[in-house]
Design an enzyme around this catalytic site. Sequence first.
Site, PDB file in Angstrom:
ATOM      1  N   TRP A   1       0.838  -1.211   0.000  1.00  0.00           N
ATOM      2  CA  TRP A   1       0.000   0.000   0.000  1.00  0.00           C
ATOM      3  C   TRP A   1       0.863   1.246   0.000  1.00  0.00           C
ATOM      4  O   TRP A   1       0.576   2.216  -0.700  1.00  0.00           O
ATOM      5  CB  TRP A   1      -0.968  -0.005   1.186  1.00  0.00           C
ATOM      6  CG  TRP A   1      -1.911  -1.161   1.151  1.00  0.00           C
ATOM      7  CD1 TRP A   1      -2.024  -2.168   2.057  1.00  0.00           C
ATOM      8  CD2 TRP A   1      -2.875  -1.460   0.125  1.00  0.00           C
ATOM      9  NE1 TRP A   1      -2.989  -3.065   1.675  1.00  0.00           N
ATOM     10  CE2 TRP A   1      -3.526  -2.662   0.491  1.00  0.00           C
ATOM     11  CE3 TRP A   1      -3.255  -0.843  -1.073  1.00  0.00           C
ATOM     12  CZ2 TRP A   1      -4.528  -3.245  -0.281  1.00  0.00           C
ATOM     13  CZ3 TRP A   1      -4.259  -1.421  -1.846  1.00  0.00           C
ATOM     14  CH2 TRP A   1      -4.880  -2.606  -1.453  1.00  0.00           C
TER      15      TRP A   1
ATOM     16  N   LYS B   1     -12.009  -2.090   7.012  1.00  0.00           N
ATOM     17  CA  LYS B   1     -11.168  -2.858   7.927  1.00  0.00           C
ATOM     18  C   LYS B   1     -11.664  -2.730   9.371  1.00  0.00           C
ATOM     19  O   LYS B   1     -11.656  -3.690  10.109  1.00  0.00           O
ATOM     20  CB  LYS B   1      -9.706  -2.407   7.848  1.00  0.00           C
ATOM     21  CG  LYS B   1      -9.150  -2.264   6.436  1.00  0.00           C
ATOM     22  CD  LYS B   1      -8.832  -3.574   5.751  1.00  0.00           C
ATOM     23  CE  LYS B   1      -8.632  -3.479   4.248  1.00  0.00           C
ATOM     24  NZ  LYS B   1      -7.685  -2.498   3.770  1.00  0.00           N
TER      25      LYS B   1
ATOM     26  N   ASP C   1      -1.794   6.765   6.122  1.00  0.00           N
ATOM     27  CA  ASP C   1      -2.789   5.757   5.755  1.00  0.00           C
ATOM     28  C   ASP C   1      -3.005   4.892   6.999  1.00  0.00           C
ATOM     29  O   ASP C   1      -2.123   4.141   7.398  1.00  0.00           O
ATOM     30  CB  ASP C   1      -2.244   4.919   4.585  1.00  0.00           C
ATOM     31  CG  ASP C   1      -3.206   3.811   4.164  1.00  0.00           C
ATOM     32  OD1 ASP C   1      -4.260   3.652   4.814  1.00  0.00           O
ATOM     33  OD2 ASP C   1      -2.891   3.116   3.171  1.00  0.00           O
TER      34      ASP C   1
HETATM   35  C1  LIG Z   1      -7.067  -2.110   2.317  1.00  0.00           C
HETATM   36  C2  LIG Z   1      -6.049  -1.057   2.338  1.00  0.00           C
HETATM   37  C3  LIG Z   1      -5.952  -0.082   1.334  1.00  0.00           C
HETATM   38  C4  LIG Z   1      -6.829  -0.073   0.104  1.00  0.00           C
HETATM   39  O1  LIG Z   1      -8.111   0.278   0.422  1.00  0.00           O
HETATM   40  P1  LIG Z   1      -9.233   0.473  -0.710  1.00  0.00           P
HETATM   41  O2  LIG Z   1     -10.361   1.012   0.087  1.00  0.00           O
HETATM   42  O3  LIG Z   1      -9.502  -0.889  -1.271  1.00  0.00           O
HETATM   43  O4  LIG Z   1      -8.725   1.394  -1.732  1.00  0.00           O
HETATM   44  C5  LIG Z   1      -4.987   0.893   1.470  1.00  0.00           C
HETATM   45  N1  LIG Z   1      -4.156   0.924   2.510  1.00  0.00           N
HETATM   46  C6  LIG Z   1      -4.215   0.003   3.500  1.00  0.00           C
HETATM   47  C7  LIG Z   1      -3.266   0.081   4.648  1.00  0.00           C
HETATM   48  C8  LIG Z   1      -5.163  -1.015   3.439  1.00  0.00           C
HETATM   49  O5  LIG Z   1      -5.231  -1.933   4.410  1.00  0.00           O
END
Ligand SMILES: *Cc1c(COP(=O)(O)O)cnc(C)c1O
Length: 355
Positions: A99, A190, A166
């Site tokens: 990511w 999540k 993030d």
């Molecule tokens: C799942 C995830 C993403 C991607 O998320 P989307 O909503 O599918 O774009 C980005 N960063 C992290 C840390 C993630 O766990």
Amino acid sequence: MKKHNFYAGPSILSQYTIKNTAEAILDFAGTGLSLMEVSHRGKEFVAVNDEARQLVKDLLDVPSTHEVVFLGGGASMQFCMVPYNFLKKKASYLDTGTWASKAIKEAKIFGEVDVVASSKDKNYTYIPKKYTVAPDSDYFHITTNNTIYGTQLKEIPSVSVPLAADMSSDIFSRTVDVSKYDVIYAGAQKNLAPAGVTIAIVRLEALGKAGRPVPTMLNYLTHTEKESMFNTPPVVPIFAALQTLKWYKEMGGISVLQKKNEEKAAVLYDEIDRNRLFRGTVAPEDRSLMNVCFVMNDEYADLEAEFAAYAAAAGMIGIKGHRSVGGFRASLYNAMPLESVQALVETMKSFEKTK
Ligand SMILES: *Cc1c(COP(=O)(O)O)cnc(C)c1O
């Protein structure tokens, strides 16, 4: 048989969230209509949107310098929105996984990107700790929890520039000092709600300064100025998010959840370390509280498929590791009860006895 949901995302939600959302889909706030068929500008939904944003602020102690908005496009959209809005000349990034490297790729479209350190040399099994962030960086971007590799930043780096993070897979799992960040973002699926809504927490005075035209929908100002109602928001995920946030508050808030998360993760890591069949894949000091990655010990490597089937038969769902790590990954998000972690541990113990 009881199912224990260890999926990495979309992932487990509290029964409180699922039941209340199911009810609102049938009859929303006594309107006699479904949540899915009412105006997002009606007073009932505006109240949901406002309360959800307020609860994010309450739970995370968001200072009045920052605003909370709900956006579309997932966390992946934030990979471009962050540099679009905050990168003037140069930004620094920490490369801790898939990511993070996707975020780096997007940032390069907008300016100079300094990747201060990377753990790619060891398949992202640790968090780099020795690096310097140039003081003329517009921000320093981190991924606080690496969902795929099972690492987590235990210490938030102390740097002289604002942070951008993030937090998709560990927001609401532990306390955070929001004042250090220009932007925090997280996809819902999540630790909050079904996919479809993304939270962003932005520092108001840092907005509108990138020195480039930003398309309306990709400009955080559009959303802060319209209180997340510029266009039709994803109403069902936002309603579900509100239920989860209320449940977090009822549980006692983030510090209580953090203690529970530490306890749950310790139970599983202790078993991984004790059980002769398994080993963890990550540097012990960087082990994630949210995503626990483990593999068969080398001499038992050929038992992987057998354990997968054994665990599935015991009701363990979603423990297959990501293809870039292999083995197993058990995700222990906020809604995961300790009993499910204990059930997985019992399964690992009883499997060991058969060998
Ligand atoms: C799942 C995830 C993403 C991607 O998320 P989307 O909503 O599918 O774009 C980005 N960063 C992290 C840390 C993630 O766990």
